[in-house]
Design an enzyme around this catalytic site. Structure first.
Site, mmCIF file in Angstrom:
data_model
loop_
_atom_site.group_PDB
_atom_site.id
_atom_site.type_symbol
_atom_site.label_atom_id
_atom_site.label_comp_id
_atom_site.label_asym_id
_atom_site.label_seq_id
_atom_site.Cartn_x
_atom_site.Cartn_y
_atom_site.Cartn_z
ATOM 1 N N LYS A 72 29.199 76.547 13.134
ATOM 2 C CA LYS A 72 29.137 77.978 13.484
ATOM 3 C C LYS A 72 28.332 78.825 12.493
ATOM 4 O O LYS A 72 27.765 79.841 12.870
ATOM 5 C CB LYS A 72 30.545 78.556 13.631
ATOM 6 C CG LYS A 72 31.237 78.098 14.909
ATOM 7 C CD LYS A 72 32.606 78.716 15.086
ATOM 8 C CE LYS A 72 33.232 78.175 16.363
ATOM 9 N NZ LYS A 72 34.581 78.703 16.611
ATOM 10 N N ASP A 108 34.224 84.820 19.783
ATOM 11 C CA ASP A 108 35.568 84.446 19.315
ATOM 12 C C ASP A 108 36.435 85.673 19.012
ATOM 13 O O ASP A 108 37.614 85.717 19.368
ATOM 14 C CB ASP A 108 35.484 83.594 18.034
ATOM 15 C CG ASP A 108 35.096 82.153 18.307
ATOM 16 O OD1 ASP A 108 35.318 81.674 19.436
ATOM 17 O OD2 ASP A 108 34.584 81.503 17.378
ATOM 18 N N GLY A 136 35.469 79.672 10.149
ATOM 19 C CA GLY A 136 34.673 80.423 11.127
ATOM 20 C C GLY A 136 35.519 81.284 12.052
ATOM 21 O O GLY A 136 35.174 82.439 12.336
ATOM 22 N N ARG A 158 44.407 77.743 2.183
ATOM 23 C CA ARG A 158 44.635 76.627 1.253
ATOM 24 C C ARG A 158 43.703 76.739 0.043
ATOM 25 O O ARG A 158 44.146 76.628 -1.087
ATOM 26 C CB ARG A 158 44.388 75.316 2.007
ATOM 27 C CG ARG A 158 44.508 74.088 1.181
ATOM 28 C CD ARG A 158 44.253 72.875 2.028
ATOM 29 N NE ARG A 158 42.912 72.853 2.621
ATOM 30 C CZ ARG A 158 42.429 71.880 3.363
ATOM 31 N NH1 ARG A 158 43.195 70.839 3.637
ATOM 32 N NH2 ARG A 158 41.214 71.921 3.870
HETATM 33 P P1 ATR Z 1 37.051 77.017 12.350
HETATM 34 O O1 ATR Z 1 35.611 77.241 12.701
HETATM 35 O O2 ATR Z 1 37.862 76.523 13.531
HETATM 36 O O3 ATR Z 1 37.696 78.179 11.684
HETATM 37 P P2 ATR Z 1 36.681 75.738 9.816
HETATM 38 O O4 ATR Z 1 35.596 76.722 9.514
HETATM 39 O O5 ATR Z 1 36.435 74.298 9.494
HETATM 40 O O6 ATR Z 1 37.085 75.775 11.342
HETATM 41 O O7 ATR Z 1 38.025 76.234 9.067
HETATM 42 C C1 ATR Z 1 39.182 75.488 9.053
HETATM 43 C C2 ATR Z 1 40.300 76.263 8.320
HETATM 44 O O8 ATR Z 1 41.497 75.462 8.372
HETATM 45 C C3 ATR Z 1 40.026 76.545 6.849
HETATM 46 O O9 ATR Z 1 40.611 77.769 6.491
HETATM 47 C C4 ATR Z 1 40.735 75.370 6.152
HETATM 48 O O10 ATR Z 1 41.127 75.653 4.822
HETATM 49 P P3 ATR Z 1 40.150 75.395 3.541
HETATM 50 O O11 ATR Z 1 39.273 76.609 3.436
HETATM 51 O O12 ATR Z 1 41.055 75.218 2.423
HETATM 52 O O13 ATR Z 1 39.360 74.142 3.881
HETATM 53 C C5 ATR Z 1 41.962 75.240 7.030
HETATM 54 N N1 ATR Z 1 42.576 73.900 6.961
HETATM 55 C C6 ATR Z 1 42.086 72.751 7.482
HETATM 56 N N2 ATR Z 1 42.941 71.718 7.237
HETATM 57 C C7 ATR Z 1 43.983 72.249 6.549
HETATM 58 C C8 ATR Z 1 45.183 71.715 5.980
HETATM 59 N N3 ATR Z 1 45.491 70.422 6.084
HETATM 60 N N4 ATR Z 1 46.032 72.560 5.333
HETATM 61 C C9 ATR Z 1 45.731 73.880 5.226
HETATM 62 N N5 ATR Z 1 44.596 74.459 5.735
HETATM 63 C C10 ATR Z 1 43.742 73.653 6.367
#
Ligand code: ATR
Length: 290
Positions: A72, A108, A136, A158
């Site tokens: 994205k 979104d 994103g 996280r």
């Molecule tokens: P999207 O476009 O769907 O938002 P993304 O940009 O990959 O996908 O973001 C995923 C989010 O889920 C992030 O905030 C990620 O946290 P980090 O910034 O620490 O990576 C969070 N996330 C993914 N797996 C996780 C987990 N096991 N525990 C907590 N947060 C998680």
């Protein structure tokens, strides 16, 4: 994009992974319902293939795409221009062609807003939103809510650096709003008694692969608050099921998924999307994935 009567419209969703996306079910049902000649596919595209894939749009091999994880933001340098929303959000989930230009747009945030609006009992400016995640989807939802008048936002992620980056950007865009970060582990244990609206934008709860480490925070949230999960598969996520059992109002992720697709369909075809038929196709597809 102009839709000539003899044009065959080639659409799709790109991502890595992508096969789990129910977007083809929704869009193919909509094309069929309106009698538009065309097809919507999954395209598995890795980060190293992204630039070359965009050439297919330039060369009219494909007419429009939706973008999912992890492209994205990465797709932006390969496009000609961004709509106002995509520019402000900093991420793109829809690309279409107009006058030979590749335009990046984001549906979104507005898609989420459409799903939230009917569940909101008070004015958005009175809410204190807790946004879990800083990826994103969080970028789109946080920006849209602040732009619609939200005054109080806490971002909990996280990786603290990612949430700090978002908060710094939003504080510049919305200097009057109170926007802060909060420690992820502390929130998981203790929740927050001031929160009125909790929105999960992390991938926790997606299918059974990414379970929540703990859901203690639900015990410490005021029962008047609403819990939203943008994870759409399964429909009844672990977070939503637990929240409902404790008496919270909930907003399910499939609603945002539907609304962002409805808005993207209009960009691709210049026609209003047949929402009811897309909803039926989406719920059928999600049901079969559970
Ligand atoms: P999207 O476009 O769907 O938002 P993304 O940009 O990959 O996908 O973001 C995923 C989010 O889920 C992030 O905030 C990620 O946290 P980090 O910034 O620490 O990576 C969070 N996330 C993914 N797996 C996780 C987990 N096991 N525990 C907590 N947060 C998680």
């Amino acid at each position: 994009m102009t839709q000539g009567s003899t044009q065959f419209l080639k659409l799709g969703v790109i991502g890595d992974p992508v096969s789990q996306s129910p977007s083809p079910d929704m869009f193919n049902a909509a094309l069929q319902e309106l009698g538009i000649l065309g097809i919507y596919h999954h395209y598995h595209v890795t980060t190293s293939e992204l630039e070359e894939f965009v050439l297919k749009l330039r060369h009219h091999e494909i007419d429009g795409i939706n973008i999912t994880i992890p492209h994205k933001q990465a797709i932006i340098p390969f496009l000609d221009t961004l709509t106002h929303e995509a520019q402000k959000i900093g991420a793109v989930n829809t690309v279409y062609r107009s006058n030979g230009q590749l335009i990046g747009h984001n549906t979104d945030g507005d898609g989420f807003w459409m799903s939230l609006q009917k569940h909101l009992s008070s004015n958005l400016s009175h809410e204190h939103v807790w946004l879990l995640g800083a990826g994103g989807a969080s970028m789109a939802i946080g920006y849209t809510l602040l732009n619609k008048g939200l005054n109080h936002l806490t971002v909990c992620n996280r990786s603290l650096e990612n949430s700090k980056e978002l908060v710094t950007k939003w504080q510049t865009q919305f200097p009057k709003a109170a926007i802060q970060t909060h420690d992820w582990n502390d929130f998981l244990l203790k929740g927050d008694t001031q929160a009125t609206l909790l929105i999960n934008t992390t991938s926790l709860g997606l299918k059974s692969q990414n379970p929540w480490p703990k859901l203690n925070f639900l015990q410490h949230l005021p029962k008047t608050q609403t819990v939203c999960d943008i994870v759409a598969n399964p429909i009844a996520t672990e977070l939503l099921q637990n929240a409902e059992n404790l008496g919270f109002k909930t907003v399910a992720g499939w609603e945002m998924l539907l609304n962002q697709a409805v808005l993207a369909f209009h960009k691709f075809t210049n026609q209003n999307a047949p929402q009811a038929c897309m909803q039926t196709a989406l719920l059928r597809a999600l049901g079969s994935h559970i």
